[in-house]
Design a protein around this motif. Structure first.
Motif, PDB file in Angstrom:
ATOM      1  N   GLY A 185       0.792  -1.224   0.000  1.00 10.81           N
ATOM      2  CA  GLY A 185       0.000   0.000   0.000  1.00 10.81           C
ATOM      3  C   GLY A 185       0.820   1.267   0.000  1.00 10.81           C
ATOM      4  N   THR A 186       2.111   1.184  -0.348  1.00 11.05           N
ATOM      5  CA  THR A 186       2.998   2.346  -0.270  1.00 11.05           C
ATOM      6  C   THR A 186       3.727   2.569  -1.592  1.00 11.05           C
ATOM      7  OG1 THR A 186       4.948   1.108   0.462  1.00 11.05           O
ATOM      8  CG2 THR A 186       3.377   1.805   2.165  1.00 11.05           C
ATOM      9  N   TYR A 187       4.392   3.727  -1.684  1.00 11.31           N
ATOM     10  CA  TYR A 187       5.245   3.991  -2.838  1.00 11.31           C
ATOM     11  C   TYR A 187       6.336   2.928  -2.945  1.00 11.31           C
ATOM     12  CZ  TYR A 187       3.167   8.639  -2.105  1.00 11.31           C
ATOM     13  OH  TYR A 187       2.295   9.688  -1.908  1.00 11.31           O
ATOM     14  N   ALA A 188       6.924   2.570  -1.817  1.00 13.93           N
ATOM     15  CA  ALA A 188       7.987   1.564  -1.811  1.00 13.93           C
ATOM     16  C   ALA A 188       7.456   0.205  -2.263  1.00 13.93           C
ATOM     17  CB  ALA A 188       8.606   1.457  -0.416  1.00 13.93           C
ATOM     18  N   GLY A 189       6.230  -0.114  -1.881  1.00 14.52           N
ATOM     19  CA  GLY A 189       5.639  -1.369  -2.319  1.00 14.52           C
ATOM     20  C   GLY A 189       5.428  -1.404  -3.822  1.00 14.52           C
ATOM     21  N   LEU A 190       5.013  -0.284  -4.372  1.00 22.42           N
ATOM     22  CA  LEU A 190       4.782  -0.215  -5.813  1.00 22.42           C
ATOM     23  C   LEU A 190       6.100  -0.316  -6.570  1.00 22.42           C
ATOM     24  CD1 LEU A 190       2.180   0.057  -7.440  1.00 22.42           C
ATOM     25  CD2 LEU A 190       2.542   2.513  -7.511  1.00 22.42           C
ATOM     26  N   ALA A 191       7.213   0.088  -5.940  1.00 25.75           N
ATOM     27  CA  ALA A 191       8.518   0.060  -6.601  1.00 25.75           C
ATOM     28  C   ALA A 191       9.219  -1.284  -6.471  1.00 25.75           C
ATOM     29  CB  ALA A 191       9.413   1.153  -6.009  1.00 25.75           C
ATOM     30  N   GLN A 192       8.598  -2.252  -5.808  1.00 22.98           N
ATOM     31  CA  GLN A 192       9.218  -3.559  -5.667  1.00 22.98           C
ATOM     32  C   GLN A 192       9.432  -4.215  -7.033  1.00 22.98           C
ATOM     33  OE1 GLN A 192      10.158  -5.447  -2.534  1.00 22.98           O
ATOM     34  NE2 GLN A 192      10.343  -3.224  -2.294  1.00 22.98           N
ATOM     35  N   PRO A 240       3.527  14.789  -1.627  1.00 16.71           N
ATOM     36  CA  PRO A 240       3.063  13.410  -1.838  1.00 16.71           C
ATOM     37  C   PRO A 240       2.237  12.957  -0.637  1.00 16.71           C
ATOM     38  CG  PRO A 240       5.448  13.597  -2.117  1.00 16.71           C
ATOM     39  CD  PRO A 240       4.981  14.869  -1.504  1.00 16.71           C
ATOM     40  N   HIS A 241       1.161  12.247  -0.900  1.00 15.48           N
ATOM     41  CA  HIS A 241       0.279  11.829   0.189  1.00 15.48           C
ATOM     42  C   HIS A 241       1.058  11.026   1.224  1.00 15.48           C
ATOM     43  CE1 HIS A 241      -3.388  10.939   2.255  1.00 15.48           C
ATOM     44  NE2 HIS A 241      -3.210   9.633   2.136  1.00 15.48           N
ATOM     45  N   ALA A 242       1.020  11.473   2.467  1.00 16.12           N
ATOM     46  CA  ALA A 242       1.814  10.859   3.523  1.00 16.12           C
ATOM     47  C   ALA A 242       1.354   9.451   3.851  1.00 16.12           C
ATOM     48  CB  ALA A 242       1.771  11.726   4.784  1.00 16.12           C
ATOM     49  N   GLY A 243       0.068   9.168   3.651  1.00 17.91           N
ATOM     50  CA  GLY A 243      -0.457   7.855   3.980  1.00 17.91           C
ATOM     51  C   GLY A 243       0.082   6.740   3.109  1.00 17.91           C
ATOM     52  N   TYR A 244       0.755   7.076   2.015  1.00 22.75           N
ATOM     53  CA  TYR A 244       1.333   6.069   1.121  1.00 22.75           C
ATOM     54  C   TYR A 244       2.825   5.876   1.361  1.00 22.75           C
ATOM     55  CZ  TYR A 244      -2.988   6.815  -1.578  1.00 22.75           C
ATOM     56  OH  TYR A 244      -4.288   6.925  -1.973  1.00 22.75           O
ATOM     57  N   SER A 245       3.331   6.392   2.472  1.00 22.78           N
ATOM     58  CA  SER A 245       4.764   6.297   2.773  1.00 22.78           C
ATOM     59  C   SER A 245       5.015   5.199   3.791  1.00 22.78           C
ATOM     60  CB  SER A 245       5.284   7.630   3.312  1.00 22.78           C
ATOM     61  OG  SER A 245       6.619   7.517   3.734  1.00 22.78           O
ATOM     62  N   ALA A 246       5.993   4.344   3.488  1.00 17.98           N
ATOM     63  CA  ALA A 246       6.398   3.308   4.427  1.00 17.98           C
ATOM     64  C   ALA A 246       7.540   3.762   5.315  1.00 17.98           C
ATOM     65  CB  ALA A 246       6.820   2.046   3.664  1.00 17.98           C
ATOM     66  N   VAL A 254       8.701  12.196   0.519  1.00 13.05           N
ATOM     67  CA  VAL A 254       9.202  12.808  -0.714  1.00 13.05           C
ATOM     68  C   VAL A 254      10.290  11.933  -1.318  1.00 13.05           C
ATOM     69  CG1 VAL A 254      10.275  14.859  -1.702  1.00 13.05           C
ATOM     70  CG2 VAL A 254       8.620  15.096   0.161  1.00 13.05           C
ATOM     71  N   THR A 255      11.228  11.508  -0.502  1.00 11.42           N
ATOM     72  CA  THR A 255      12.308  10.638  -0.978  1.00 11.42           C
ATOM     73  C   THR A 255      11.760   9.315  -1.485  1.00 11.42           C
ATOM     74  OG1 THR A 255      13.875  11.640   0.562  1.00 11.42           O
ATOM     75  CG2 THR A 255      14.424   9.454  -0.291  1.00 11.42           C
ATOM     76  N   GLU A 256      10.805   8.747  -0.772  1.00  4.53           N
ATOM     77  CA  GLU A 256      10.248   7.443  -1.170  1.00  4.53           C
ATOM     78  C   GLU A 256       9.524   7.554  -2.502  1.00  4.53           C
ATOM     79  OE1 GLU A 256       7.039   4.241   0.601  1.00  4.53           O
ATOM     80  OE2 GLU A 256       8.332   5.313   2.031  1.00  4.53           O
TER      81      GLU A 256
END
Length: 703
Positions: A185-192, A240-246, A254-256
């Protein structure tokens, strides 16, 4: 390449708006031209607040530098001025306000009446509420803009080669088995890698993310135990929406986000943002005071009459005032930030007709569209309009100027009607298959964003499983959401174990997808349609942050086979430029005077005549695409030649015999794709009578 986010000061001495970190301190600047006094409030981790007045003012922008402040610092503004709602002024220094230029936002919006600028208990929006809102509202965050982008470069996929894939950052990976649970559910998850590789293997080129600007949920929605899942309720246009940050919400988001973009770019995938500049989360005069309302209400919003009430062209209570040059500047600054600092590749604009309005009319030569068209950064990225709003004459499909492309709902409705409803013959279908030149003749075929489903409405599986919407979970007694879905259920409402019905439903989704992916124009897929994702008949799942909206990655039986269908169709599209035309068909004869670049055929094997085009009962159409006449050139300027194809679409429930056209069109044909999997995949001589089963798409190569 490392970006620093450095922004040059203007010759008049006015600093960039927002919070600018210089290594030893931060300059805070807020546009509030009618304010009497402005304070920046620096918040400690324990909630203690230090107020620093902004002592300088340059052309309506208040600013000052605070030494010793750095990244991670939480802050907000308190703006003093007149409280006179009857003339549009709603200043209230008791309310802590988010910086409109904040690069990051942290904290939740708490359900407390102090978040409102007026006394909400009385129901009178003209009586000021003087309670402090700070404990209950999100706050802005100072961000360190440096980031090592390495050798990141935008993929720059030509419009004609683009395949859009619309997905939700959270919903796409919440159930993904190959994403670590803490990253779902996060930016990092989508970048896997597992996620990125699946998108590449599918064959899409551009990921269109539902809103990622920081948003909050409406108080009334939270009161029903729900949230604004889609995100069309923006609080911060730069954050960037904070709720999508891991990784954290004090700038880490922002970095993620940047790391996610870099991962997509490394794989050759573009990132397109769905952006909402037509309204904000503050709703109408009865809504909360979180930012814009308390800073410069009469500047940021379109107001009715004397100014107490808001002009609503979005259905959310307010409309951003893009007649004001400084508001246009805010939006353009935001867009350029996402391109230059966050490296995104384009934007899809929600309710874009509202952005083009001057007074009451939609003006395609108005200030916003003109500014974008002249901007050296924004005029070179992909721009997609949702070409309507809720105002008078708000439906503007086909009216946006170059270089804009548009969501083409005429394509959606025509294709659904042909396969699932009762179409009035095949005339409109032919227009949609060939790029909708009736709408976009002044532009190119890629002005048409073709789609059958999007986040808004039924999924493809639900289109063939439900005749009625089932939105009871939204808490509005099933009143919300569209009534006209152009859907069918084949005898059973909802899911069924009847294998014959399931097989027919799967085939019909194949037909919808094949029509979409073999049509001229830019196709857009809804995430999960290639897996048979269902929302259980909910056609307005904007508030469902749960499995109703999340992509289900488990084996869905015959529905899971749709992925190979999509991958095959996208491979065909990628390998053959005749399906990716850069110019409209002309219908003119070739140099020999024998064959046109496109031919339309009835089942008898002859070209469609006037009577056939006007036959309301026609359910079968053949389309011949002449590959040697592709209006496209290679990099060295030479014309590109391709194979020719004959595409049959048959929506009738019963089988039909079609005759394969002979010379000058072709001498022989080979079946290369068939949604029914029942037409023998072999070579057929021209003039052969081929039997098509009911409801199928068959593609043949002309040899």
């Amino acid at each position: 390449m490392t970006t620093t986010g450095a922004t040059l000061w203007r010759p008049d001495g006015c600093p960039p708006r927002g919070a600018t970190y210089d290594g030893t301190g931060v300059t805070f600047a807020l546009w509030a031209p009618l304010a009497e006094r402005v304070e920046v409030c620096l918040l400690d981790p324990d909630g203690q607040e230090r107020r620093v007045p902004l002592t300088e003012q340059t052309f309506g922008t208040w600013h000052t530098r605070v030494a010793g402040v750095g990244p991670g610092q939480r802050y907000g503004f308190r703006v003093h001025g007149p409280w006179d709602p009857h003339t549009g002024h709603r200043f209230n220094p008791a309310k802590l306000l988010v910086d409109p230029y904040a690069r990051a936002i942290t904290g939740d919006l708490v359900d407390h009446s102090a978040i409102f600028g007026h006394q909400v208990e009385t129901g009178d929006d003209t009586v000021r509420d003087d309670r402090d809102s700070a404990p209950y509202v999100p706050t802005s965050v100072v961000v360190d803009p440096t980031f090592d982008w390495g050798d990141d470069r935008p993929p720059r996929v030509p419009w004609s080669d683009t395949v859009l894939y619309e997905l939700h950052v959270r919903g796409y990976t919440m159930l993904h088995p190959d994403v670590p649970p803490e990253l779902r559910g996060t930016y990092a998850g989508l970048a896997q890698p597992a996620v990125v590789n699946q998108l590449v293997d599918l064959g899409v080129t551009s990921i269109e993310l539902l809103p990622v600007h920081h948003f909050v949920s409406e108080p009334l929605l939270r009161g029903r135990g729900l949230v604004n899942y889609w995100g069309y309720n923006t609080l911060g246009f730069f954050a960037p929406h904070a709720g999508y940050s891991a990784s954290g919400t004090l700038g880490q988001q922002v970095t993620e986000f940047k790391q996610m973009v870099r991962a997509f770019h490394d794989a050759g995938l573009e990132v397109i943002l769905d952006v909402v500049y037509n309204h904000t989360c503050e709703q109408d005069e009865r809504g909360p005071t979180l930012s814009f309302r308390g800073i410069h209400n009469v500047g940021y919003y379109r107001l009715e009459g004397s100014g107490r009430h808001y002009r609503d062209l979005s259905g959310t209570g307010n409309t951003l005032n893009l007649r004001n040059p400084d508001v246009v500047r805010l939006v353009l600054d935001s867009l350029r930030y996402w391109v230059e600092e966050m490296h995104v590749d384009g934007f899809r604009f929600d309710l874009a007709a509202a952005l083009a309005r001057t007074d009451d009319e939609v003006d395609m030569a108005g200030p916003f569209l003109t500014a974008i068209g002249q901007d050296p950064v924004l005029s070179r990225v992909k721009l997609i309009a949702e070409p309507w709003d809720l105002g008078v004459d708000g439906y503007q499909v086909g009216a946006f100027p170059p270089p804009w492309s548009e969501w083409n709902d005429r394509f959606r409705d025509t294709v659904r009607e042909f396969w699932l409803g009762s179409p009035d013959g095949v005339r409109d279908l032919a227009s949609r298959l060939s790029g909708s030149s009736d709408l976009y003749r002044r532009r190119r075929p890629f002005a048409s964003i073709n789609y059958v489903t999007s986040h808004d409405g039924f999924t493809a599986r639900d289109l063939v499983s439900y005749e009625r919407k089932h939105n009871e979970a939204n808490g509005e007694d099933n009143r919300d959401g569209p009534h006209d879905n152009r859907s069918t259920n084949y005898g059973v409402e909802g899911e069924t174990d009847d294998s014959a019905i399931v097989d027919l439903r799967v085939r019909q989704v194949r037909n919808l997808l094949a029509t979409l992916l073999l049509s001229t124009g830019v196709p857009m897929l809804l995430a999960g349609d290639e897996r048979g994702r269902t929302q259980r008949g909910n056609n307005n799942a904007y508030c469902q942050d749960n499995p109703i909206s999340w992509v289900d990655w488990s084996d869905q039986g015959p529905w899971s086979e749709l992925r190979s269908t999509v991958a095959t169709l996208l491979r065909i599209r990628r390998e053959h430029p005749v399906f990716r035309r850069t110019h409209f068909f002309t219908g003119r004869l070739d140099e020999s005077g024998r064959r046109r670049d496109v031919g339309w055929f009835g089942p008898w094997g002859g070209e469609m005549d006037e009577a056939a085009w006007h036959d309301p009962n026609a359910r079968t159409l053949g389309m011949f695409l002449a590959g040697e006449r592709v209006a496209r050139q290679s990099e060295d300027g030479h014309p590109i030649h391709d194979d020719s194809f004959l595409l049959w679409l048959h929506a009738g429930a019963e089988s039909v015999k079609v005759t394969l056209p002979g010379p000058p069109w072709a001498l022989e044909y080979s079946v290369i794709f068939d949604t029914s999997a029942s037409v023998p995949p072999r070579r057929y001589a021209a003039g052969t009578e081929l039997e098509l089963p009911g409801r199928c798409v068959v593609l043949l190569r002309a040899d």
